[in-house]
Write a protein that holds these residues in place. Structure first.
Motif, PDB file in Angstrom:
ATOM      1  N   ALA A 183       2.636 -18.586   0.155  1.00  0.00           N
ATOM      2  CA  ALA A 183       1.501 -19.404   0.590  1.00  0.00           C
ATOM      3  C   ALA A 183       1.743 -20.892   0.370  1.00  0.00           C
ATOM      4  O   ALA A 183       1.327 -21.715   1.185  1.00  0.00           O
ATOM      5  CB  ALA A 183       0.233 -18.967  -0.142  1.00  0.00           C
ATOM      6  N   LEU A 184       2.407 -21.253  -0.729  1.00  0.00           N
ATOM      7  CA  LEU A 184       2.531 -22.664  -1.091  1.00  0.00           C
ATOM      8  C   LEU A 184       3.779 -23.346  -0.548  1.00  0.00           C
ATOM      9  O   LEU A 184       3.861 -24.572  -0.549  1.00  0.00           O
ATOM     10  CB  LEU A 184       2.528 -22.809  -2.621  1.00  0.00           C
ATOM     11  N   THR A 185       4.764 -22.589  -0.122  1.00  0.00           N
ATOM     12  CA  THR A 185       6.036 -23.197   0.269  1.00  0.00           C
ATOM     13  C   THR A 185       5.836 -24.247   1.355  1.00  0.00           C
ATOM     14  O   THR A 185       5.008 -24.094   2.254  1.00  0.00           O
ATOM     15  CB  THR A 185       7.029 -22.111   0.737  1.00  0.00           C
ATOM     16  N   LEU A 190       8.479 -28.395  -4.384  1.00  0.00           N
ATOM     17  CA  LEU A 190       8.327 -26.990  -4.742  1.00  0.00           C
ATOM     18  C   LEU A 190       9.486 -26.217  -4.123  1.00  0.00           C
ATOM     19  O   LEU A 190       9.800 -26.410  -2.942  1.00  0.00           O
ATOM     20  CB  LEU A 190       6.985 -26.455  -4.236  1.00  0.00           C
ATOM     21  N   VAL A 191      10.138 -25.375  -4.917  1.00  0.00           N
ATOM     22  CA  VAL A 191      11.276 -24.621  -4.410  1.00  0.00           C
ATOM     23  C   VAL A 191      10.861 -23.837  -3.160  1.00  0.00           C
ATOM     24  O   VAL A 191       9.816 -23.194  -3.136  1.00  0.00           O
ATOM     25  CB  VAL A 191      11.844 -23.676  -5.492  1.00  0.00           C
ATOM     26  N   GLN A 192      11.664 -23.936  -2.110  1.00  0.00           N
ATOM     27  CA  GLN A 192      11.304 -23.317  -0.833  1.00  0.00           C
ATOM     28  C   GLN A 192      11.517 -21.813  -0.872  1.00  0.00           C
ATOM     29  O   GLN A 192      12.565 -21.317  -1.297  1.00  0.00           O
ATOM     30  CB  GLN A 192      12.128 -23.936   0.294  1.00  0.00           C
ATOM     31  N   LEU A 247      -5.064 -28.011  -6.141  1.00  0.00           N
ATOM     32  CA  LEU A 247      -6.007 -28.125  -5.032  1.00  0.00           C
ATOM     33  C   LEU A 247      -6.122 -26.803  -4.276  1.00  0.00           C
ATOM     34  O   LEU A 247      -7.188 -26.472  -3.760  1.00  0.00           O
ATOM     35  CB  LEU A 247      -5.561 -29.235  -4.074  1.00  0.00           C
ATOM     36  N   GLN A 248      -5.043 -26.046  -4.241  1.00  0.00           N
ATOM     37  CA  GLN A 248      -5.054 -24.745  -3.568  1.00  0.00           C
ATOM     38  C   GLN A 248      -5.597 -23.642  -4.475  1.00  0.00           C
ATOM     39  O   GLN A 248      -5.678 -22.479  -4.067  1.00  0.00           O
ATOM     40  CB  GLN A 248      -3.646 -24.370  -3.114  1.00  0.00           C
ATOM     41  N   SER A 463      -5.866 -26.536   4.002  1.00  0.00           N
ATOM     42  CA  SER A 463      -6.029 -25.188   3.459  1.00  0.00           C
ATOM     43  C   SER A 463      -4.791 -24.328   3.704  1.00  0.00           C
ATOM     44  O   SER A 463      -4.147 -24.417   4.745  1.00  0.00           O
ATOM     45  CB  SER A 463      -7.251 -24.522   4.101  1.00  0.00           C
ATOM     46  N   THR A 464      -4.445 -23.525   2.727  1.00  0.00           N
ATOM     47  CA  THR A 464      -3.362 -22.552   2.848  1.00  0.00           C
ATOM     48  C   THR A 464      -3.924 -21.170   2.514  1.00  0.00           C
ATOM     49  O   THR A 464      -5.079 -21.031   2.096  1.00  0.00           O
ATOM     50  CB  THR A 464      -2.207 -22.862   1.881  1.00  0.00           C
TER      51      THR A 464
END
Length: 579
Positions: A183-185, A190-192, A247-248, A463-464
């Motif tokens: 979700a965050l990538t 942030l490591v992909q 935030l997420q 948004s994610t």
């Protein structure tokens, strides 16, 4: 299931024992899967000389009863054993005959479902190469893509054996880690995440290969610390990714130098956050209660089992302290000693190099290492701190604390709103800069107002899937449904000002006194106890009236300074009874 991308690094010989850095043999961790083994047993006594004559460290023969006349009282019970038991139950590592008091959600379940619904053909897509790191719960290998878009590309693969997943919580941790990474990538710090596979034996998490080593390695290579300018570059990158996660609705829960990797050996290489194995979702108005993380970086409220995203900010404060002075703010040879220091001791800012560092640097670290989580800076606020402001071009993200504060403001009495408006007029330029940034992110109209719908619209743009899973969107919808009309910049500053955070500043008294003077001129008015009690949500009982008499001046019936401060906090009947 702490992911370890780098091999252990021996500390330089010139580091003193009192300046031991993370990663040495004494590094204690609350997470049994980080692969870090404490030098001393969790239950063993401290190797330091004991203050008690009859302690095992002092003598090999221990009397059956201690001496009656003691110069010092016995130390308080250690929290270490209880915390260790919680972690052991979490990951199923208890000995067969070890007595426990199992918690309902932590008991081992027969017939665990270890099917994650992931792709099954890992070996046809990637070829594993050398191992680059190993933890208690798994290991990480370099790998190369065999087909498709990833053909020939170097990647890192975290291999998690299913045989290690002996509890429902351990399985859920793996499931959640994959979900959060997916979700965050996309954030540059942030490591992909590329993909995830499984077979009968393992789960495979395919990620970006970072070849520059751990932040810990760089600290040690620099002799134990960074210059202020170099430390700023590191902190900006850490805060950027953490602000994005918060935030997420994702709290990392294991931020430490070992969990930040450089993409290459280049001097200005990008820093990446890794290892979301202990991460979790958290709604803005909810608290987590399970104890996880690494001992030297764990926040006090985590040990009290009630925490949120603020716990990550404490960990960042510890990292900042280490970067600037080369030693930990809290250090002991035993886990229980670390926990006691985290709960009770204050970090030292008197020894070198702190007196030679800038006042802004010291203030930055102090505002992150405040034991009261309500007084800590958020990640977005930290990016606007005078120590970092002007040293980066990083875009300041929306800050969830703004939503919480605006919600509280709109539900406040007119008297409290007047008090907050007076307080907002005392803010410094950096504080106003942060608030203006947040106001613009909410998309004000051409006439300079924001409306309830602005809060929902601004959040929907970023948004994610993680935000949906953390139920942050539910909270945003609730704020957006409040009928507060509209806010201009001035009133927004009043609404989004945190009284608790201002209290954590050395200039709080000046803020409070000046705000009270402004309130006296524009907002203070005669008020009866019968009117004040319901405005503060207090019941009309006789004891409450006795307290409120000190909040109102007998000369003119207006709020006293004490009453003004209480009003700023929005005292409730619940808070009153707790006090």
């Amino acid at each position: 299931m702490g992911l370890c991308h780098g091999k252990p690094v021996e500390p330089p010989q010139n580091l003193s024992e009192t300046s031991v850095l993370p990663g040495d043999n004494n590094d204690s961790t609350l997470n049994s899967f980080t692969g870090k083994t404490p030098k001393f047993s969790f239950y063993s006594p401290s190797p330091l000389p004991s203050a008690f004559k009859n302690s095992p460290a002092h003598s090999t023969s221990v009397p059956s009863t201690p001496l009656r006349f003691l110069k010092r009282p016995f130390p308080p019970p250690s929290p270490a054993k209880h915390i260790k038991a919680l972690l052991a139950r979490r990951h199923g590592s208890l000995k067969p005959n070890e007595p426990t008091i199992p918690e309902a959600s932590e008991c081992e379940i027969i017939g665990l479902d270890k099917n994650f619904g992931l792709l099954k053909n890992f070996n046809s897509h990637y070829g594993l190469e050398d191992e680059v790191g190993r933890g208690h719960f798994g290991y990480t290998c370099a790998a190369k893509g065999k087909k498709g878009n990833m053909k020939g590309q170097d990647v890192a693969v975290k291999v998690i054996p299913k045989s290690k997943m002996t509890t429902a919580i351990a399985i859920e941790d793996v499931r959640r880690e994959v979900k959060i990474l997916r979700a965050l990538t996309g954030h540059k710090n942030l490591v992909q995440f590329y993909d995830a596979f499984e077979d009968e034996e393992n789960v495979y998490v395919v990620m970006e290969l970072c070849e520059g080593g751990e932040l810990l390695d760089k600290i040690l290579a620099r002799g134990g610390k960074y210059s202020e300018e170099d430390a700023k570059m590191v902190m900006v990158q850490i805060l950027s990714v953490v602000a994005y996660c918060h935030l997420q609705g994702v709290v990392h829960r294991d931020l430490k130098p070992e969990n930040f990797l450089f993409t290459s050996n280049d001097e200005h290489s990008t820093l990446k956050a890794i290892d979301f194995g202990l991460s979790d979702y958290v709604k803005p108005d909810e608290r987590l209660n399970d104890i996880v993380g690494s001992a030297y970086y764990v926040a006090p409220e985590v040990l009290h089992r009630s925490y949120g995203t603020e716990a990550d900010m404490w960990s960042i404060g510890v990292i900042a302290y280490i970067l600037l002075c080369g030693s930990r703010p809290f250090w002991s040879r035993t886990e229980s000693g670390i926990f006691r220091d985290v709960l009770k001791a204050d970090p030292s800012f008197d020894e070198d190099p702190w007196p030679s560092l800038s006042s802004n640097a010291v203030d930055f670290v102090k505002r992150l290492l405040n034991k009261d989580y309500r007084k800590r800076l958020t990640a977005a606020q930290a990016l606007c701190h005078p120590w970092l402001a002007g040293n980066h071009t990083m875009k300041i993200p929306l800050d969830m604390i703004v939503y919480k504060l605006v919600k509280a403001y709109t539900c406040s009495s007119s008297l409290r709103k007047a008090a907050l408006r007076a307080l907002a007029r005392t803010l410094s330029v950096p504080q106003l800069t942060y608030l203006r940034e947040q106001f613009q992110l909410l998309g004000p109209s051409k006439s300079g107002f924001i409306y309830p719908q602005n809060f929902k619209t601004a959040m929907s743009k970023i948004s994610t899937d993680a935000m949906k899973d953390s139920r942050v969107q539910d909270y945003v919808n609730m704020v957006s449904s409040l009928q507060f009309g509209k806010l201009d910049l001035e009133e927004f500053c009043a609404a989004a000002t945190s009284v608790h955070q201002l209290e954590g500043m050395e200039t709080w008294e000046q803020h409070a006194r000046l705000a009270y003077e402004l309130f006296e001129k524009d907002g203070n008015r005669p008020i009866k106890i019968e009117e004040l009690a319901p405005e503060l949500g207090l019941s009309p009982s006789v004891p409450v009236h006795v307290v409120l008499q000190d909040w109102i001046r007998h000369s003119d019936g207006k709020l006293s300074f004490l009453g003004f401060i209480r009003l700023l906090h929005g005292v409730s009947s619940r808070a009153y009874h707790k006090a």
